[in-house]
Design a protein around this motif. Structure first.
Motif, PDB file in Angstrom:
ATOM      1  N   GLU A  14       0.842  -1.192   0.000  1.00 11.13           N
ATOM      2  CA  GLU A  14       0.000   0.000   0.000  1.00 11.13           C
ATOM      3  C   GLU A  14       0.880   1.246   0.000  1.00 11.13           C
ATOM      4  O   GLU A  14       1.909   1.286   0.681  1.00 11.13           O
ATOM      5  CB  GLU A  14      -0.910   0.010   1.234  1.00 11.13           C
ATOM      6  CG  GLU A  14      -1.922  -1.120   1.260  1.00 11.13           C
ATOM      7  CD  GLU A  14      -2.810  -1.048   2.489  1.00 11.13           C
ATOM      8  OE1 GLU A  14      -2.844   0.029   3.125  1.00 11.13           O
ATOM      9  OE2 GLU A  14      -3.448  -2.058   2.803  1.00 11.13           O
ATOM     10  N   PRO A  15       0.500   2.279  -0.733  1.00  7.68           N
ATOM     11  CA  PRO A  15       1.324   3.495  -0.784  1.00  7.68           C
ATOM     12  C   PRO A  15       1.295   4.245   0.540  1.00  7.68           C
ATOM     13  O   PRO A  15       0.247   4.329   1.196  1.00  7.68           O
ATOM     14  CB  PRO A  15       0.677   4.320  -1.900  1.00  7.68           C
ATOM     15  CG  PRO A  15      -0.742   3.836  -1.956  1.00  7.68           C
ATOM     16  CD  PRO A  15      -0.700   2.383  -1.600  1.00  7.68           C
ATOM     17  N   LEU A  16       2.418   4.768   0.935  1.00  3.36           N
ATOM     18  CA  LEU A  16       2.497   5.620   2.111  1.00  3.36           C
ATOM     19  C   LEU A  16       2.351   7.080   1.681  1.00  3.36           C
ATOM     20  O   LEU A  16       2.372   7.400   0.493  1.00  3.36           O
ATOM     21  CB  LEU A  16       3.817   5.396   2.849  1.00  3.36           C
ATOM     22  CG  LEU A  16       4.047   3.979   3.380  1.00  3.36           C
ATOM     23  CD1 LEU A  16       5.383   3.894   4.104  1.00  3.36           C
ATOM     24  CD2 LEU A  16       2.920   3.544   4.307  1.00  3.36           C
ATOM     25  N   ALA A  17       2.203   7.957   2.663  1.00  3.10           N
ATOM     26  CA  ALA A  17       1.927   9.367   2.350  1.00  3.10           C
ATOM     27  C   ALA A  17       3.093  10.048   1.641  1.00  3.10           C
ATOM     28  O   ALA A  17       2.894  10.984   0.864  1.00  3.10           O
ATOM     29  CB  ALA A  17       1.580  10.120   3.633  1.00  3.10           C
ATOM     30  N   SER A  18       4.309   9.593   1.911  1.00  2.00           N
ATOM     31  CA  SER A  18       5.480  10.232   1.304  1.00  2.00           C
ATOM     32  C   SER A  18       6.620   9.239   1.207  1.00  2.00           C
ATOM     33  O   SER A  18       6.616   8.196   1.871  1.00  2.00           O
ATOM     34  CB  SER A  18       5.922  11.442   2.131  1.00  2.00           C
ATOM     35  OG  SER A  18       6.430  11.028   3.389  1.00  2.00           O
ATOM     36  N   GLN A  19       7.603   9.597   0.388  1.00  2.00           N
ATOM     37  CA  GLN A  19       8.784   8.745   0.282  1.00  2.00           C
ATOM     38  C   GLN A  19       9.599   8.785   1.565  1.00  2.00           C
ATOM     39  O   GLN A  19      10.302   7.819   1.893  1.00  2.00           O
ATOM     40  CB  GLN A  19       9.651   9.175  -0.904  1.00  2.00           C
ATOM     41  CG  GLN A  19      10.735   8.171  -1.255  1.00  2.00           C
ATOM     42  CD  GLN A  19      11.464   8.502  -2.536  1.00  2.00           C
ATOM     43  OE1 GLN A  19      11.452   9.637  -2.991  1.00  2.00           O
ATOM     44  NE2 GLN A  19      12.114   7.502  -3.124  1.00  2.00           N
ATOM     45  N   ASP A  20       9.484   9.877   2.319  1.00  2.00           N
ATOM     46  CA  ASP A  20      10.177   9.955   3.599  1.00  2.00           C
ATOM     47  C   ASP A  20       9.715   8.850   4.541  1.00  2.00           C
ATOM     48  O   ASP A  20      10.510   8.273   5.288  1.00  2.00           O
ATOM     49  CB  ASP A  20       9.949  11.317   4.249  1.00  2.00           C
ATOM     50  CG  ASP A  20      10.700  12.430   3.547  1.00  2.00           C
ATOM     51  OD1 ASP A  20      11.569  12.123   2.711  1.00  2.00           O
ATOM     52  OD2 ASP A  20      10.411  13.607   3.839  1.00  2.00           O
ATOM     53  N   GLU A  21       8.415   8.551   4.539  1.00  2.00           N
ATOM     54  CA  GLU A  21       7.907   7.466   5.371  1.00  2.00           C
ATOM     55  C   GLU A  21       8.471   6.121   4.923  1.00  2.00           C
ATOM     56  O   GLU A  21       8.768   5.252   5.742  1.00  2.00           O
ATOM     57  CB  GLU A  21       6.379   7.440   5.328  1.00  2.00           C
ATOM     58  CG  GLU A  21       5.731   8.612   6.045  1.00  2.00           C
ATOM     59  CD  GLU A  21       4.222   8.516   6.095  1.00  2.00           C
ATOM     60  OE1 GLU A  21       3.612   9.233   6.916  1.00  2.00           O
ATOM     61  OE2 GLU A  21       3.641   7.713   5.308  1.00  2.00           O
TER      62      GLU A  21
END
Length: 343
Positions: free
Chosen positions: A313-320
């Protein structure tokens, strides 16, 4: 897509991928720091001292001068370990090795068939997108800035770091690199980061770094190895015990590893926390501050993010994504208990 309880295993563990050795402390002179003949192991010295009463007193003692005087007169006798450079040497030398391993996509233990099928593809997608470059660059900067010197870094006039790996050698002036800014870099840091990322992504079987850090602190100045946890403070015990290996003062491998993985600038209160990086931990725990900077309430902790990330599942940002992968590089036991067990 499978339900989370079907995918996140109850038994799930990852081995750490940054394996630091203990750090060994030596004394030398700045002018002859590269000459092995001038290097001497730093020894521990036991001292017995009489201190003063300085702890916070009960209100009854604070308000009564006679009782206060009686309390202050009591001897505060202590036996402690002390560590300092020899009187003719002015430079601390810290040496350790760091092994970088791949295989983040392969748990060391997992009883989830569904997870074992899905998770390698998730790591592969991350690797293809970022190649571990962001994490590797931050690890490389923490090697170059000598964060692992900890208190020995404070007040040092000069700090120089030498790194050897894969037939190559780098020299860094640690003062040129900030402890807070991970965007500051140069070609040598990038070259070291490229090797680290290659090992993490599995392009090479492993990478072994040999690190030497030199800190010009002054002749006979006190230096700071790791302090042992005193579990039994009974009579006759020292109140401060410093770590040593074969009579050479040393730092715990855990302390060196903690410094190298102090790369988390992605936690929610980073800007409010004076832009201070913290070590990568599942709950963003900083023990000396008594605070967890990644609360499950805010869905910013590792488990809240990992349970989604591991399913693709995609996270809110690449930082996460960087944070989740950094925790996996750190290693740990991350199994998910069933709802019945939680109740």
């Amino acid at each position: 897509m499978a339900k989370k309880n079907d995918v996140i295993p109850s038994v799930l563990a990852f081995e750490k991928k940054l394996v630091a050795s203990d750090g060994f402390l030596y004394g030398t002179s700045w002018e002859e720091r590269l000459e092995k003949s001038s290097t001497k192991p730093v020894k521990l010295i036991e001292k017995s001292v009489r201190g003063t009463i300085s702890n916070r007193l009960k209100p009854a003692l604070q308000s009564d001068p006679l009782k206060l005087n009686a309390e202050v007169e009591k001897p505060n006798l202590q036996t402690v370990d002390n560590c300092a450079l020899p009187e003719h040497l002015d430079t601390l030398k810290l040496t350790f090795t760091l092994k970088v391993l791949g295989g983040v996509d392969k748990p060391s233990a997992s009883n989830g068939d569904g997870f074992n099928k899905v998770f390698p593809d998730v790591v592969r997608q991350y690797t293809e997108k970022s190649g571990f470059i962001e994490l590797a660059n931050r690890y490389a900067l923490n090697i170059a800035n000598a964060r692992y010197l900890w208190r020995n870094r404070v007040g040092a006039e000069k700090i120089e770091v030498h790194v050897r790996a894969d037939g190559k050698q780098w020299k860094f002036n640690a003062r040129e690199f900030s402890l807070r800014d991970f965007h500051q870099t140069n070609s040598e840091v990038q070259e070291l980061a490229t090797l680290i990322s290659s090992a993490l992504s599995g392009k090479m079987p492993f990478l072994l770094l040999e690190v030497e850090a030199f800190a010009l602190v002054g002749k006979a100045q006190e230096v700071y190895p790791s302090e042992e946890l005193v579990l039994d403070k009974g009579k006759g015990q020292k109140s401060k015990i410093l770590y040593h290996v074969n009579d050479t003062a040393a730092m715990h491998s855990q302390k060196i590893g903690n410094a190298i993985r102090t790369i988390d600038t992605w936690y929610p209160s980073y800007a409010e926390n004076d832009r201070l990086p913290i070590a990568v931990e599942p709950y963003g725990a900083v023990t000396n501050l008594g605070k967890a900077f990644r609360s499950p309430k805010d869905k910013a902790d590792f488990y809240s993010l990992f349970d989604r990330f591991a399913l693709g599942e995609p996270l809110a940002s690449q930082d996460e994504e960087h944070y989740v992968m950094a925790v996996l590089v750190r290693g740990g036991v991350f199994g998910k208990s069933s709802d019945k067990e939680k109740d």
